[in-house]
Design a protein around this motif. Sequence first.
Motif, PDB file in Angstrom:
ATOM      1  N   ALA A 291      -4.887  -7.271  -1.216  1.00  0.00           N
ATOM      2  CA  ALA A 291      -3.442  -7.392  -1.037  1.00  0.00           C
ATOM      3  C   ALA A 291      -3.083  -8.866  -0.840  1.00  0.00           C
ATOM      4  CB  ALA A 291      -2.991  -6.575   0.165  1.00  0.00           C
ATOM      5  N   PHE A 292      -2.142  -9.379  -1.645  1.00  0.00           N
ATOM      6  CA  PHE A 292      -1.763 -10.784  -1.561  1.00  0.00           C
ATOM      7  C   PHE A 292      -0.812 -11.018  -0.392  1.00  0.00           C
ATOM      8  CE2 PHE A 292      -2.888 -10.417  -6.115  1.00  0.00           C
ATOM      9  CZ  PHE A 292      -3.904 -11.355  -6.131  1.00  0.00           C
TER      10      PHE A 292
ATOM     11  N   ALA B 253      -2.886   0.716  -3.068  1.00  0.00           N
ATOM     12  CA  ALA B 253      -1.605   0.738  -3.770  1.00  0.00           C
ATOM     13  C   ALA B 253      -1.704   1.544  -5.054  1.00  0.00           C
ATOM     14  CB  ALA B 253      -1.146  -0.679  -4.072  1.00  0.00           C
ATOM     15  N   HIS B 254      -2.913   1.921  -5.388  1.00  0.00           N
ATOM     16  CA  HIS B 254      -3.148   2.663  -6.621  1.00  0.00           C
ATOM     17  C   HIS B 254      -4.280   3.645  -6.365  1.00  0.00           C
ATOM     18  CE1 HIS B 254      -4.244   3.591 -10.753  1.00  0.00           C
ATOM     19  NE2 HIS B 254      -5.460   3.165 -10.510  1.00  0.00           N
ATOM     20  N   LEU B 255      -4.071   4.907  -6.722  1.00  0.00           N
ATOM     21  CA  LEU B 255      -5.102   5.922  -6.514  1.00  0.00           C
ATOM     22  C   LEU B 255      -5.146   6.849  -7.718  1.00  0.00           C
ATOM     23  CD1 LEU B 255      -7.177   7.082  -4.490  1.00  0.00           C
ATOM     24  CD2 LEU B 255      -5.398   8.625  -3.695  1.00  0.00           C
ATOM     25  N   PRO B 256      -6.254   6.852  -8.464  1.00  0.00           N
ATOM     26  CA  PRO B 256      -6.402   7.801  -9.571  1.00  0.00           C
ATOM     27  C   PRO B 256      -6.428   9.234  -9.029  1.00  0.00           C
ATOM     28  CG  PRO B 256      -8.028   6.033  -9.697  1.00  0.00           C
ATOM     29  CD  PRO B 256      -7.410   5.964  -8.339  1.00  0.00           C
ATOM     30  N   PRO B 257      -6.372  10.225  -9.907  1.00  0.00           N
ATOM     31  CA  PRO B 257      -6.429  11.622  -9.453  1.00  0.00           C
ATOM     32  C   PRO B 257      -7.667  11.871  -8.607  1.00  0.00           C
ATOM     33  CG  PRO B 257      -5.870  11.519 -11.785  1.00  0.00           C
ATOM     34  CD  PRO B 257      -6.233  10.122 -11.380  1.00  0.00           C
ATOM     35  N   ILE B 258      -7.505  12.502  -7.446  1.00  0.00           N
ATOM     36  CA  ILE B 258      -8.633  12.707  -6.549  1.00  0.00           C
ATOM     37  C   ILE B 258      -9.263  14.089  -6.691  1.00  0.00           C
ATOM     38  CG2 ILE B 258      -7.747  11.076  -4.860  1.00  0.00           C
ATOM     39  CD1 ILE B 258      -6.763  13.430  -3.206  1.00  0.00           C
ATOM     40  N   ASP B 259      -8.653  14.944  -7.478  1.00  0.00           N
ATOM     41  CA  ASP B 259      -9.172  16.307  -7.594  1.00  0.00           C
ATOM     42  C   ASP B 259      -9.621  16.651  -9.008  1.00  0.00           C
ATOM     43  OD1 ASP B 259      -6.680  16.218  -8.659  1.00  0.00           O
ATOM     44  OD2 ASP B 259      -5.903  18.000  -7.654  1.00  0.00           O
ATOM     45  N   ALA B 260      -9.662  15.674  -9.893  1.00  0.00           N
ATOM     46  CA  ALA B 260     -10.049  15.950 -11.279  1.00  0.00           C
ATOM     47  C   ALA B 260     -10.552  14.668 -11.923  1.00  0.00           C
ATOM     48  CB  ALA B 260      -8.861  16.503 -12.066  1.00  0.00           C
ATOM     49  N   ALA B 261     -11.308  14.845 -13.003  1.00  0.00           N
ATOM     50  CA  ALA B 261     -11.795  13.693 -13.749  1.00  0.00           C
ATOM     51  C   ALA B 261     -10.656  13.092 -14.575  1.00  0.00           C
ATOM     52  CB  ALA B 261     -12.947  14.106 -14.659  1.00  0.00           C
TER      53      ALA B 261
ATOM     54  N   ARG C 218      -3.406 -17.907  -4.452  1.00  0.00           N
ATOM     55  CA  ARG C 218      -2.788 -16.927  -3.553  1.00  0.00           C
ATOM     56  C   ARG C 218      -3.831 -16.383  -2.584  1.00  0.00           C
ATOM     57  NH1 ARG C 218      -0.216 -12.661  -7.550  1.00  0.00           N
ATOM     58  NH2 ARG C 218      -2.101 -13.197  -8.717  1.00  0.00           N
ATOM     59  N   ASP C 219      -3.491 -16.345  -1.308  1.00  0.00           N
ATOM     60  CA  ASP C 219      -4.372 -15.767  -0.296  1.00  0.00           C
ATOM     61  C   ASP C 219      -4.325 -14.247  -0.380  1.00  0.00           C
ATOM     62  OD1 ASP C 219      -5.000 -18.284   0.701  1.00  0.00           O
ATOM     63  OD2 ASP C 219      -3.294 -18.284   2.082  1.00  0.00           O
ATOM     64  N   PHE C 220      -5.471 -13.608  -0.178  1.00  0.00           N
ATOM     65  CA  PHE C 220      -5.513 -12.145  -0.187  1.00  0.00           C
ATOM     66  C   PHE C 220      -6.430 -11.631   0.918  1.00  0.00           C
ATOM     67  CE2 PHE C 220      -9.045 -13.296  -3.032  1.00  0.00           C
ATOM     68  CZ  PHE C 220     -10.076 -12.525  -2.528  1.00  0.00           C
ATOM     69  N   THR C 221      -6.261 -10.351   1.228  1.00  0.00           N
ATOM     70  CA  THR C 221      -7.096  -9.652   2.195  1.00  0.00           C
ATOM     71  C   THR C 221      -7.574  -8.349   1.574  1.00  0.00           C
ATOM     72  OG1 THR C 221      -5.806 -10.547   4.044  1.00  0.00           O
ATOM     73  CG2 THR C 221      -7.201  -8.637   4.514  1.00  0.00           C
TER      74      THR C 221
ATOM     75  N   SER D 284       0.837  -1.207   0.000  1.00  0.00           N
ATOM     76  CA  SER D 284       0.000   0.000   0.000  1.00  0.00           C
ATOM     77  C   SER D 284       0.865   1.248   0.000  1.00  0.00           C
ATOM     78  CB  SER D 284      -0.924   0.015   1.220  1.00  0.00           C
ATOM     79  OG  SER D 284      -1.786  -1.104   1.211  1.00  0.00           O
ATOM     80  N   SER D 285       0.576   2.158  -0.920  1.00  0.00           N
ATOM     81  CA  SER D 285       1.293   3.440  -0.978  1.00  0.00           C
ATOM     82  C   SER D 285       0.436   4.595  -0.500  1.00  0.00           C
ATOM     83  CB  SER D 285       1.769   3.711  -2.408  1.00  0.00           C
ATOM     84  OG  SER D 285       0.659   3.763  -3.285  1.00  0.00           O
ATOM     85  N   HIS D 286      -0.906   4.419  -0.492  1.00  0.00           N
ATOM     86  CA  HIS D 286      -1.826   5.456  -0.058  1.00  0.00           C
ATOM     87  C   HIS D 286      -2.738   4.908   1.038  1.00  0.00           C
ATOM     88  CE1 HIS D 286      -0.633   6.796  -4.080  1.00  0.00           C
ATOM     89  NE2 HIS D 286      -1.037   8.018  -3.774  1.00  0.00           N
ATOM     90  N   ALA D 287      -3.226   5.805   1.876  1.00  0.00           N
ATOM     91  CA  ALA D 287      -4.198   5.433   2.900  1.00  0.00           C
ATOM     92  C   ALA D 287      -5.117   6.609   3.152  1.00  0.00           C
ATOM     93  CB  ALA D 287      -3.508   5.006   4.189  1.00  0.00           C
ATOM     94  N   VAL D 288      -6.357   6.300   3.565  1.00  0.00           N
ATOM     95  CA  VAL D 288      -7.357   7.322   3.857  1.00  0.00           C
ATOM     96  C   VAL D 288      -7.628   7.320   5.353  1.00  0.00           C
ATOM     97  CG1 VAL D 288      -9.696   8.140   3.400  1.00  0.00           C
ATOM     98  CG2 VAL D 288      -8.397   7.001   1.586  1.00  0.00           C
ATOM     99  N   CYS D 289      -7.495   8.483   5.981  1.00  0.00           N
ATOM    100  CA  CYS D 289      -7.757   8.596   7.409  1.00  0.00           C
ATOM    101  C   CYS D 289      -9.243   8.392   7.661  1.00  0.00           C
ATOM    102  CB  CYS D 289      -7.312   9.960   7.925  1.00  0.00           C
ATOM    103  SG  CYS D 289      -7.718  10.249   9.670  1.00  0.00           S
ATOM    104  N   GLU D 290      -9.566   7.470   8.577  1.00  0.00           N
ATOM    105  CA  GLU D 290     -10.971   7.174   8.841  1.00  0.00           C
ATOM    106  C   GLU D 290     -11.679   8.295   9.593  1.00  0.00           C
ATOM    107  OE1 GLU D 290     -11.715   4.145  11.854  1.00  0.00           O
ATOM    108  OE2 GLU D 290      -9.553   4.081  12.220  1.00  0.00           O
ATOM    109  N   PHE D 291     -10.927   9.249  10.141  1.00  0.00           N
ATOM    110  CA  PHE D 291     -11.533  10.324  10.921  1.00  0.00           C
ATOM    111  C   PHE D 291     -11.760  11.594  10.099  1.00  0.00           C
ATOM    112  CE2 PHE D 291      -9.018   7.733  13.916  1.00  0.00           C
ATOM    113  CZ  PHE D 291     -10.048   7.287  14.729  1.00  0.00           C
ATOM    114  N   CYS D 292     -10.777  11.963   9.257  1.00  0.00           N
ATOM    115  CA  CYS D 292     -10.890  13.233   8.518  1.00  0.00           C
ATOM    116  C   CYS D 292     -10.909  13.053   7.012  1.00  0.00           C
ATOM    117  CB  CYS D 292      -9.754  14.180   8.906  1.00  0.00           C
ATOM    118  SG  CYS D 292      -8.113  13.618   8.383  1.00  0.00           S
TER     119      CYS D 292
END
Length: 476
Positions: A77-78, A143-151, A54-57, A8-16
């Motif tokens: 994620a494997f 691990a992958h996130l498209p642009p979050i501020d534009a189409a 392959r096991d994944f979560t 994982s390279s990105h994460a989203v804070c569950e609070f903000c």
Amino acid sequence: MSFVSAQSSHAVCEFCQSVVVRQAQTLARVGKVAEEFADYSPLRLGQRGQWKGRDFTLVGRLQLGVENARWTEWQAAFADGSGHAFLSEDNGAFVMSERQVPGRELPPANTWKLGAAVKFRSKPYTVTLVRQVRVVAAQGELAHLPPIDAAFTLVELRSSDGQLLSFEYGDNRAEVWSGLPVDLASLGMEGLSSASEEREEARHFNCPACGGRVDVKLAETRSISCSSCGTLIDVSNGVGAEVVAAKASQHVTPAIALGKTGTLFDKPWQVVGFQRKQGEDDEDTFEWDEYLLYNHGGGFAFLVKDESGWRFSEVLTGAPDIKRGRKPMASYQGKHYFLAESYSSSTRYVEGEFFWQVKTGEQTRHRDFRGAAGVADQLCEETTTGEVVWSRSSPVPANVVLAAFGLPLERLPAYSPKSGMGNWIVFGLIALLLIVSLSLLSHADQCDPAVEDCRSTQGRSYSGGGLGRASGGWHK
């Protein structure tokens, strides 16, 4: 903030809802996403499964959308550290996709043509989606996130063996994902959410038009009709964001009642939605009925009734290879189908729940391909704005439908073979030709060669005939 998966390279804070990116040993905030809307998916973060040994979560998810649709992609994620995949919704089914190396520079996003036959790595595909997409919401690790501020532009290619290629254009580069259809049972996933009493009770609201209670029973529902007043309501943005789409101008009583369960092809199917469609071509107008069926383990299918009888239809993950020319041919899984009809349709009446956003009056273009001799199943291409969807159907005897759903014979709707305005016009032309013909024959009998030129009436014949049309077109 800690990461569960090393991939994982990105994460989203569950609070903000802030999005952070991991760079070596540091974290950097790169933006913020909207709060997750309630989609009531049967999947949950932390669930485990297995794919290709392959096991994944499931560690994160993205919710993507266009102007009239939403769908969810779950990151898997494997456990062996070999990477990650995405488990995505696909027209009521699921697709597991892994990232691919393009191998060559991809063409610009604006050069893809919807419905075109193309080749990628020497393999033929059909372009089935060209749309501008946005990230609606995100949750967990990615691990992958498209642009979050534009189409960004999303292009999908489908092949005749069921493979799905997705090209995501953004940040001056393109990501390539290759997917195959899966069902959740084959992934060995345990603890899948179902329609429990608690969740059904939690997902209901008052109709924006009449105030009556509307109960949403399926996790995949994007449109639903009010059982009290017939209003069609968009719930694609979750309960609490309902929008009145349209109110039915007529009432149609389905031959198979909503909620009824019948067994077809050794599976129990529940009727969850009903549509009456109206088609139109150069000759006439015609109608047919579509019943949306749901099986908890098998997803969605359609039972279609028109003047030719009943057909069982399922949406394809892939798309056939198309041979262009005077007589277009579609090839799928070793079978050949030939273009039989082209027409447009609109939705006239809607009742129940649907996994896509239904709109009454929405126009769809169809091309029906019928199999060669000995091939009973048929293919249909449906084109809307920015997307092409293929489905395959096979005939079902009426007595099988009757036995499956316990219907008396008189409950089955009767259709006349596409007897719309076109047929009335044909009958009118025939009558006119007969009148003119009789008049000319009468005139010929009275013609006197001594005083008139009779050559204009003698030896001319008129034959009236209807415009031939093979009955039995199928429409899903």
